[in-house]
Every structure is written in C-alpha cells, then in structure tokens.
Design a protein around this motif. Structure first.
Motif, short mmCIF file in Angstrom:
data_model
loop_
_atom_site.label_atom_id
_atom_site.label_comp_id
_atom_site.label_asym_id
_atom_site.label_seq_id
_atom_site.Cartn_x
_atom_site.Cartn_y
_atom_site.Cartn_z
N PRO A 60 12.09 -8.25 18.50
CA PRO A 60 12.78 -7.78 17.29
C PRO A 60 12.12 -6.50 16.78
N ILE A 61 12.92 -5.56 16.29
CA ILE A 61 12.38 -4.30 15.78
C ILE A 61 12.69 -4.22 14.29
N LYS A 62 11.63 -4.19 13.49
CA LYS A 62 11.78 -4.17 12.03
C LYS A 62 11.03 -2.98 11.44
N ASP A 63 11.60 -2.43 10.37
CA ASP A 63 10.91 -1.44 9.56
C ASP A 63 10.72 -2.07 8.20
N GLY A 64 9.61 -2.78 8.04
CA GLY A 64 9.44 -3.62 6.86
C GLY A 64 10.38 -4.81 6.96
N GLU A 65 11.29 -4.92 5.99
CA GLU A 65 12.29 -5.99 6.01
C GLU A 65 13.62 -5.52 6.59
N THR A 66 13.70 -4.25 6.94
CA THR A 66 14.96 -3.68 7.42
C THR A 66 15.07 -3.78 8.93
N ASP A 67 16.24 -4.21 9.42
CA ASP A 67 16.50 -4.23 10.85
C ASP A 67 16.67 -2.79 11.34
N VAL A 68 15.97 -2.45 12.39
CA VAL A 68 16.07 -1.11 12.96
C VAL A 68 17.27 -1.06 13.90
N LEU A 69 18.10 -0.05 13.73
CA LEU A 69 19.29 0.13 14.56
C LEU A 69 18.94 1.07 15.71
N LEU A 70 19.02 0.55 16.92
CA LEU A 70 18.54 1.28 18.09
C LEU A 70 19.65 2.07 18.77
N PHE A 71 19.25 3.17 19.40
CA PHE A 71 20.20 3.96 20.19
C PHE A 71 19.74 4.10 21.64
N SER A 72 18.44 4.26 21.86
CA SER A 72 17.99 4.50 23.24
C SER A 72 16.60 3.94 23.47
N ILE A 73 16.33 3.65 24.75
CA ILE A 73 14.98 3.32 25.21
C ILE A 73 14.66 4.28 26.34
N TYR A 74 13.44 4.84 26.31
CA TYR A 74 13.08 5.89 27.26
C TYR A 74 11.71 5.60 27.86
N LYS A 75 11.60 5.77 29.19
CA LYS A 75 10.31 5.63 29.88
C LYS A 75 9.75 7.01 30.17
N ASP A 76 8.53 7.29 29.70
CA ASP A 76 7.94 8.61 29.89
C ASP A 76 7.22 8.72 31.23
N ASN A 77 6.55 9.84 31.45
CA ASN A 77 5.88 10.11 32.73
C ASN A 77 4.72 9.18 33.02
N GLN A 78 4.21 8.54 31.98
CA GLN A 78 3.07 7.62 32.15
C GLN A 78 3.50 6.15 32.06
N ASP A 79 4.80 5.89 32.18
CA ASP A 79 5.37 4.55 32.10
C ASP A 79 5.34 3.99 30.67
N GLY A 80 5.12 4.86 29.69
CA GLY A 80 5.20 4.43 28.30
C GLY A 80 6.64 4.30 27.85
N LEU A 81 6.91 3.38 26.94
CA LEU A 81 8.27 3.11 26.48
C LEU A 81 8.44 3.56 25.03
N TRP A 82 9.54 4.27 24.78
CA TRP A 82 9.86 4.79 23.46
C TRP A 82 11.24 4.32 23.05
N LEU A 83 11.44 4.19 21.73
CA LEU A 83 12.74 3.83 21.18
C LEU A 83 13.25 4.91 20.25
N GLY A 84 14.50 5.32 20.44
CA GLY A 84 15.17 6.20 19.50
C GLY A 84 16.05 5.37 18.59
N THR A 85 16.04 5.68 17.28
CA THR A 85 16.73 4.82 16.33
C THR A 85 17.66 5.63 15.43
N HIS A 86 18.56 4.90 14.77
CA HIS A 86 19.48 5.50 13.81
C HIS A 86 18.86 5.64 12.42
N ASN A 87 17.86 4.82 12.11
CA ASN A 87 17.45 4.73 10.71
C ASN A 87 15.96 4.58 10.47
N ALA A 88 15.13 4.69 11.53
CA ALA A 88 13.70 4.41 11.31
C ALA A 88 12.79 5.26 12.18
N GLY A 89 13.23 6.44 12.54
CA GLY A 89 12.36 7.31 13.33
C GLY A 89 12.20 6.84 14.76
#
Length: 365
Positions: free
Chosen positions: A322-351
């Motif tokens: 689950p992805i939360k920003d405090g008590e707010t549900d984070v609305l997701l748009f994308s998941i991205y794997k970087d050059n070092q196999d790190g995972l990032w999330l792009g969101t509509h409302n929480a950076g």
C-alpha cells in the motif's frame, strides 16, 4: 643590378608572407582560446511538484522527472533543475522521456517532441502525409512516440524526422462506433508503447486492443477483459511487459501470453498467434489492472495500480505494498526501474516514491 633588384623583391615578398601567416596564426590561436558562449538553461529549484507521473534515468545517471504542467526536472544527485517552454520545450506537459544512442534526451508531449542535446532544445519535424502513413518501417535505432493519446497510430523517428503512421482498421472498430457513436476520443489512441527483447514494437490502444509490429507485418489482438474492467469501465491497454521467460503480460496479471510463430500470409490484418496461460493466482486479480509494470533483475513482476498500491509477483505469491502519504491514498501512474535496479513510483498527488528494499518511501532531495 637586375640580380640585386630581384633579390630585394624576393625578400620583400617573403617578409610580407611571413607577416601574413604570423598574424593569421595569432588570430587563429586567439579564436581557439576564446570559449564559446554557453547559454545556461533551466532554473535550479529546491523541490519537485506533487504531480510527477514519469521517471527516467539517462546514460549519465541523471534522473529526469515529468508528467505535469511545470516542465521537465533533471536531478544529477546534487542539483534539481527545471526546464520549461521558456527554455525551448515545445510545451511543459511531458508524457514521455527517452534517450537516443548519442545521449540526446527526447520529451514526448501533446504538441510534439522536443530534443535536448545538453545545451539547447529543438522541435522535431513531423511528416503528416497520407502517402507515408502506411509505410511502416523498423530500424534498430528508431524512436517511437505517442504525441498525446488521441492519435490513430504512433510516430516513428528515424533520426531526422517524425513519421505519423496509421493502424490498420480492425474488426472491433465498427462495434465500438455502433455502441459509442458520439465518442469524443479516438478508440485507436495510443496509450502505451513497448519494445520487446526481439525488437518487436507493441502498441496498446484506448479501446481497440493491442497492435504488434515486427518490421514486416502488423498484427493485432483483442481480449475484452484486458480493455474493460469487471465493473464495466474502459481501462485501455496501459501496460505491456515481457518477462525473463519471454511471456508477454498485458494490464491484468491473471493471464500471460506466449507468442507463437505464424507463417500464414494474408492481405488482411492478421491476429497475433498466441497461447494464453494462467499468470498470477490471486483472488484480487479480477479488479487488478496495472497502470504500469516492470521486471526487476531477479525476475519479479512489479505492478503499479491507480489507487490500490503496488503489487509484486515472485512467481508463487502476490505481495501488496500500500502507498500512503500520511492518511491519503497515493494515486499511482508509473513504476520505473533505474540503471541500478532501483524502483521508483510516479504519482498524481504525492510526488515521487522510491523502494528501500522493504517498502516505498517518499523521495526527498
């Protein structure tokens, strides 16, 4: 006497030439020592916008962020620089970021495509001509763009110009029009573009399934459950991924698809020859649709949903984050794997969020 005059003339000519080349050489040296004037683009800022839909890491390990109406951010590990239309971007709402083999960065927008060579932005020339819309080609270094989500077919960039290509009509189009005679959007609109390990291009559309192009033929597939949710809404093909075993996953992880060889010939649009197999076993799958997917270096399938967090399948079980920003549900748009196999999330409302090995935490500079 004549000999002396000739000698004097030769000396004078030699002196003039020596002076000319000496002066010319001095000027050349001076020009080489004078640095070219470099125009500094972008504005250094202290934080990201709350709406960051896209993340991309280039070959120099800079992280780029986009997907709002603010422009494109570049983070080099120390400084965060924001580039906007004031710097030469065709527009500030970014919907795609990619890099060519020369290190140029391209930004896909609804108005066109901007190329950034590290010093300046230029706008790619678009060829909109009915004579080329069916001239599909596939070269190893082509780049493909959407330019929004309401065009019938993608745009192919050959290194010089963008060519707008058109999808062949499929059998579902008439049915869609009869049900939605006044639709305000294009059912062929490109929602997603993906290149598999064999170099085949995959295109997910808003309502008319999936197109695949292998450089020779365009094929098509449609399964209603991939486009329409159990609740009756239209989801469209927003994510396509190939796993380490060569299976194709599309939106819903209930099934995976083995693409089979097809040597049949036809003048009509052919269907993709595939075998449907069970994917991830879970009760939540009926309503689990992925906005975005990626495969990590261990072969795990990661799926980002709009309002139900991230799900990871390791082949035997489905793990929920689950992805939360405090008590707010984070609305997701994308998941991205970087050059070092790190995972990032792009969101509509929480950076932006980043995976720390156990959970996703908010990314702060």
């Amino acid at each position: 006497m004549n000999l002396k005059i000739l000698t004097i003339k030769v000396v004078l000519i030699f002196g003039i030439l020596t002076t000319f080349f000496t002066c010319n050489g001095q000027n050349t040296s001076k020009n080489l020592d004078t640095p070219e004037k470099v125009i500094e683009l972008g504005e250094t800022v202290s934080k990201l916008d709350q709406k960051i839909l896209l993340i991309f890491q280039d070959s120099n390990n800079n992280i780029w962020f986009g997907g709002n109406d603010k422009g494109a951010y570049k983070y080099d590990g120390e400084n965060l620089v924001l580039y906007t239309d004031k710097d030469g971007l065709i527009e500030s709402n970014i919907w795609g970021i990619q890099e060519d083999r020369f290190g140029n960065i391209y930004f896909d927008t609804t108005e066109g495509v901007s190329k950034f060579d590290g010093q300046k932005f230029t706008t790619l020339e678009i060829v909109e001509d009915s004579s080329v819309e069916n001239e599909w080609k596939l070269e190893p270094h082509d780049l493909w763009f959407r330019i929004g989500w309401n065009n019938n077919g993608p745009y192919r960039f050959d290194g010089k110009r963008l060519y707008h290509l058109k999808f062949p009509k499929n059998e579902i189009e008439n049915e869609f029009i009869s049900i939605n005679p006044n639709a305000s959007y294009n059912p062929y609109g490109v929602y997603y573009i993906y290149k598999d390990s064999k170099g085949n291009m995959w295109f997910g559309t808003s309502n008319l399934g999936v197109y695949q192009y292998d450089g020779k033929e365009i094929r098509w597939m449609y399964e209603k459950h991939l486009t329409e949710t159990p609740e009756g809404g239209s989801f469209g093909i927003r994510s396509i991924i190939e796993d380490n075993d060569g299976y194709i996953w599309i939106c819903n992880p209930k099934y995976k698809y083995k693409i089979l060889l097809d040597n049949t010939k036809s003048n009509d649009l052919k269907s993709i020859n595939y075998q449907q197999e069970l994917g991830v076993k879970s009760k939540e799958l009926e309503s689990l649709y992925s906005m975005s997917m990626t495969i990590d270096n261990d072969g795990n399938l990661w799926m980002a949903t709009y309002d139900n967090g991230v799900w990871r399948s390791n082949g035997t079980e489905l793990i929920h984050y689950p992805i939360k920003d405090g008590e707010t549900d984070v609305l997701l748009f994308s998941i991205y794997k970087d050059n070092q196999d790190g995972l990032w999330l792009g969101t509509h409302n929480a950076g932006v969020y980043k995976y720390n090995g156990e959970s996703f935490e908010k990314f702060e500079l």
